[in-house]
Scaffold this motif. Sequence first.
Motif, PDB file in Angstrom:
ATOM      1  N   ILE A 237       0.837  -1.194   0.000  1.00 49.86           N
ATOM      2  CA  ILE A 237       0.000   0.000   0.000  1.00 49.86           C
ATOM      3  C   ILE A 237       0.876   1.249   0.000  1.00 49.86           C
ATOM      4  O   ILE A 237       2.090   1.176   0.223  1.00 49.86           O
ATOM      5  CB  ILE A 237      -0.949   0.038   1.220  1.00 49.86           C
ATOM      6  N   ASP A 238       0.237   2.380  -0.231  1.00 52.14           N
ATOM      7  CA  ASP A 238       0.932   3.663  -0.134  1.00 52.14           C
ATOM      8  C   ASP A 238       0.566   4.362   1.169  1.00 52.14           C
ATOM      9  O   ASP A 238       1.436   4.836   1.901  1.00 52.14           O
ATOM     10  CB  ASP A 238       0.557   4.548  -1.325  1.00 52.14           C
ATOM     11  N   THR A 239      -0.740   4.396   1.465  1.00 56.64           N
ATOM     12  CA  THR A 239      -1.229   5.076   2.660  1.00 56.64           C
ATOM     13  C   THR A 239      -2.215   4.166   3.391  1.00 56.64           C
ATOM     14  O   THR A 239      -3.109   3.577   2.761  1.00 56.64           O
ATOM     15  CB  THR A 239      -1.935   6.397   2.289  1.00 56.64           C
ATOM     16  N   LEU A 240      -2.049   4.052   4.685  1.00 60.71           N
ATOM     17  CA  LEU A 240      -2.932   3.210   5.485  1.00 60.71           C
ATOM     18  C   LEU A 240      -4.286   3.893   5.642  1.00 60.71           C
ATOM     19  O   LEU A 240      -4.367   5.062   6.047  1.00 60.71           O
ATOM     20  CB  LEU A 240      -2.309   2.964   6.858  1.00 60.71           C
ATOM     21  N   LYS A 241      -5.345   3.153   5.331  1.00 60.19           N
ATOM     22  CA  LYS A 241      -6.698   3.676   5.472  1.00 60.19           C
ATOM     23  C   LYS A 241      -7.498   2.719   6.354  1.00 60.19           C
ATOM     24  O   LYS A 241      -7.732   1.565   5.998  1.00 60.19           O
ATOM     25  CB  LYS A 241      -7.365   3.813   4.100  1.00 60.19           C
ATOM     26  N   THR A 242      -7.904   3.201   7.495  1.00 62.42           N
ATOM     27  CA  THR A 242      -8.717   2.402   8.406  1.00 62.42           C
ATOM     28  C   THR A 242      -9.508   3.336   9.300  1.00 62.42           C
ATOM     29  O   THR A 242      -9.132   4.507   9.472  1.00 62.42           O
ATOM     30  CB  THR A 242      -7.853   1.459   9.259  1.00 62.42           C
ATOM     31  N   ALA A 243     -10.612   2.850   9.843  1.00 62.06           N
ATOM     32  CA  ALA A 243     -11.460   3.701  10.689  1.00 62.06           C
ATOM     33  C   ALA A 243     -12.397   2.826  11.498  1.00 62.06           C
ATOM     34  O   ALA A 243     -12.599   1.639  11.191  1.00 62.06           O
ATOM     35  CB  ALA A 243     -12.283   4.662   9.825  1.00 62.06           C
ATOM     36  N   ARG A 244     -12.969   3.395  12.530  1.00 64.94           N
ATOM     37  CA  ARG A 244     -14.073   2.726  13.226  1.00 64.94           C
ATOM     38  C   ARG A 244     -15.275   2.683  12.296  1.00 64.94           C
ATOM     39  O   ARG A 244     -15.473   3.594  11.485  1.00 64.94           O
ATOM     40  CB  ARG A 244     -14.431   3.488  14.503  1.00 64.94           C
ATOM     41  N   ASP A 245     -16.076   1.632  12.421  1.00 65.95           N
ATOM     42  CA  ASP A 245     -17.254   1.534  11.566  1.00 65.95           C
ATOM     43  C   ASP A 245     -18.368   0.823  12.326  1.00 65.95           C
ATOM     44  O   ASP A 245     -18.356   0.774  13.566  1.00 65.95           O
ATOM     45  CB  ASP A 245     -16.901   0.830  10.241  1.00 65.95           C
ATOM     46  N   ASP A 246     -19.321   0.247  11.599  1.00 70.67           N
ATOM     47  CA  ASP A 246     -20.488  -0.344  12.268  1.00 70.67           C
ATOM     48  C   ASP A 246     -20.435  -1.865  12.296  1.00 70.67           C
ATOM     49  O   ASP A 246     -21.450  -2.532  12.479  1.00 70.67           O
ATOM     50  CB  ASP A 246     -21.776   0.109  11.564  1.00 70.67           C
TER      51      ASP A 246
END
Length: 252
Positions: A237-246
């Motif tokens: 990857i180039d940039t880590l993308k993650t987040a809280r979700d449902d």
Amino acid sequence: MNYNSLKLLILLLLFTSCKQERRVAVEIRGERIPVTNEIAEDTSIANYIKPFAHHINSTLDSVVAYNPNYLNKSDGELNTAIGNFMADVVMEQANPVFKSRTGKDIDLVILNHGGIRSTIEEGPLTARTAYTIMPFENEIVVAELTGTKVKEMLSYLESNRTAHPVSGIKIEMDRDYNITNATINGQPIEENRTYFVATSDYLQQGGDNMQFLKEPVNLYIVDYKLRNAYIDYFNKIDTLKTARDDRYIRSN
């Protein structure tokens, strides 16, 4: 006295002396020797390992991707951005390996909140980052569980009330932490079928009291360390993308 008599006498004396010199320890003393900077470095050893240490450190510290947000395991009640990242990576990295060997897909992933051993700072991502969040030698395994066992997993989550990382499953709880809905790949859980659950070898053996993983219908060894899965993911990857979700929530 002839030679044979002399030899016998010497042997008797040796035997008697050994018997008489038998000793018994009456006191054992121990001393703590602190290892500090005051102990002089052995330059020959230091010079020998220096090129190896340089190679290892340069490999571990080479930047392979970027993390735009500070991640920690306390930023959500039942799911966290770092936990979602860790579970999703196991799904993404292990599923192709598992499918190539079995023709099956992993249905869901469960890890443990306590297994997240560090934060991920905003900034460069390196192999060392993977070592900080997963310093252990745990490997990915896939346990084939009955629907009944999966429901035991849900009961465990109801009573545990912790943000254990999951992927592939969606869980909704009421205010009292009772599960009101749970689906795998968007479908209700069926007791009369089996599911392929990716986890760590530590948890599969009952770690963190996850007893529902201990006696699967089948157990598949993926030969893939959790840490290596994270390193491989960073490298692609180039940039880590993650987040809280449902994926795992409690209603207010």
